[in-house]
Scaffold this motif. Structure first.
Motif, PDB file in Angstrom:
ATOM      1  N   UNK A  19       0.825  -1.204   0.000  1.00 27.24           N
ATOM      2  CA  UNK A  19       0.000   0.000   0.000  1.00 27.24           C
ATOM      3  C   UNK A  19       0.863   1.259   0.000  1.00 27.24           C
ATOM      4  N   UNK A  20       1.913   1.278   0.797  1.00 22.76           N
ATOM      5  CA  UNK A  20       2.812   2.437   0.805  1.00 22.76           C
ATOM      6  C   UNK A  20       3.385   2.690  -0.585  1.00 22.76           C
ATOM      7  N   UNK A  21       3.820   1.636  -1.245  1.00 28.76           N
ATOM      8  CA  UNK A  21       4.388   1.766  -2.588  1.00 28.76           C
ATOM      9  C   UNK A  21       3.344   2.265  -3.578  1.00 28.76           C
ATOM     10  N   UNK A  22       2.129   1.754  -3.479  1.00 30.71           N
ATOM     11  CA  UNK A  22       1.069   2.198  -4.371  1.00 30.71           C
ATOM     12  C   UNK A  22       0.765   3.681  -4.152  1.00 30.71           C
ATOM     13  N   UNK A  23       0.693   4.110  -2.918  1.00 31.00           N
ATOM     14  CA  UNK A  23       0.425   5.515  -2.626  1.00 31.00           C
ATOM     15  C   UNK A  23       1.525   6.427  -3.172  1.00 31.00           C
ATOM     16  N   UNK A  24       2.765   5.962  -3.108  1.00 32.43           N
ATOM     17  CA  UNK A  24       3.883   6.740  -3.648  1.00 32.43           C
ATOM     18  C   UNK A  24       3.828   6.818  -5.173  1.00 32.43           C
ATOM     19  N   UNK A  25       3.290   5.787  -5.810  1.00 26.22           N
ATOM     20  CA  UNK A  25       3.252   5.721  -7.275  1.00 26.22           C
ATOM     21  C   UNK A  25       2.029   6.407  -7.897  1.00 26.22           C
ATOM     22  N   UNK A  26       1.064   6.825  -7.090  1.00 28.59           N
ATOM     23  CA  UNK A  26      -0.141   7.436  -7.644  1.00 28.59           C
ATOM     24  C   UNK A  26       0.175   8.720  -8.393  1.00 28.59           C
ATOM     25  N   UNK A  27      -0.538   8.938  -9.456  1.00 25.43           N
ATOM     26  CA  UNK A  27      -0.394  10.193 -10.195  1.00 25.43           C
ATOM     27  C   UNK A  27      -0.946  11.323  -9.335  1.00 25.43           C
TER      28      UNK A  27
END
Length: 74
Positions: A19-27
């Motif tokens: 989840x942390x990685x996904x949040x960092x990758x969000x546009x």
């Protein structure tokens, strides 16, 4: 919370950091929501509008909202 299902852009599984990685990758202009399926019957959702989180809900053994919900999902 019943949010209508939309188009799945990406699905991730795995580590505690997913989840942390996904949040960092969000546009920066992302509008939509992230759904987090946890152990048991737990379910979390974070709603975004123009890249900013607007609502968070986590339901498991209890129900939490806002920052507390995000902390439980992470």
């Amino acid at each position: 919370m019943d949010i209508p299902k939309g188009e799945i852009i990406e699905a991730r599984t795995g580590s505690e950091n997913a989840l942390k990685e996904l949040l960092e990758d969000l546009k920066e202009d992302f509008s939509g929501y992230i759904e987090v399926v946890g152990r048991g019957n737990s379910l979390g959702q974070i709603l975004f509008f123009d890249g900013r989180p607007r609502l968070a809900l986590f339901e498991g053994d209890s129900r939490c909202e806002g920052r507390e919900a995000i902390a439980l999902m992470i």
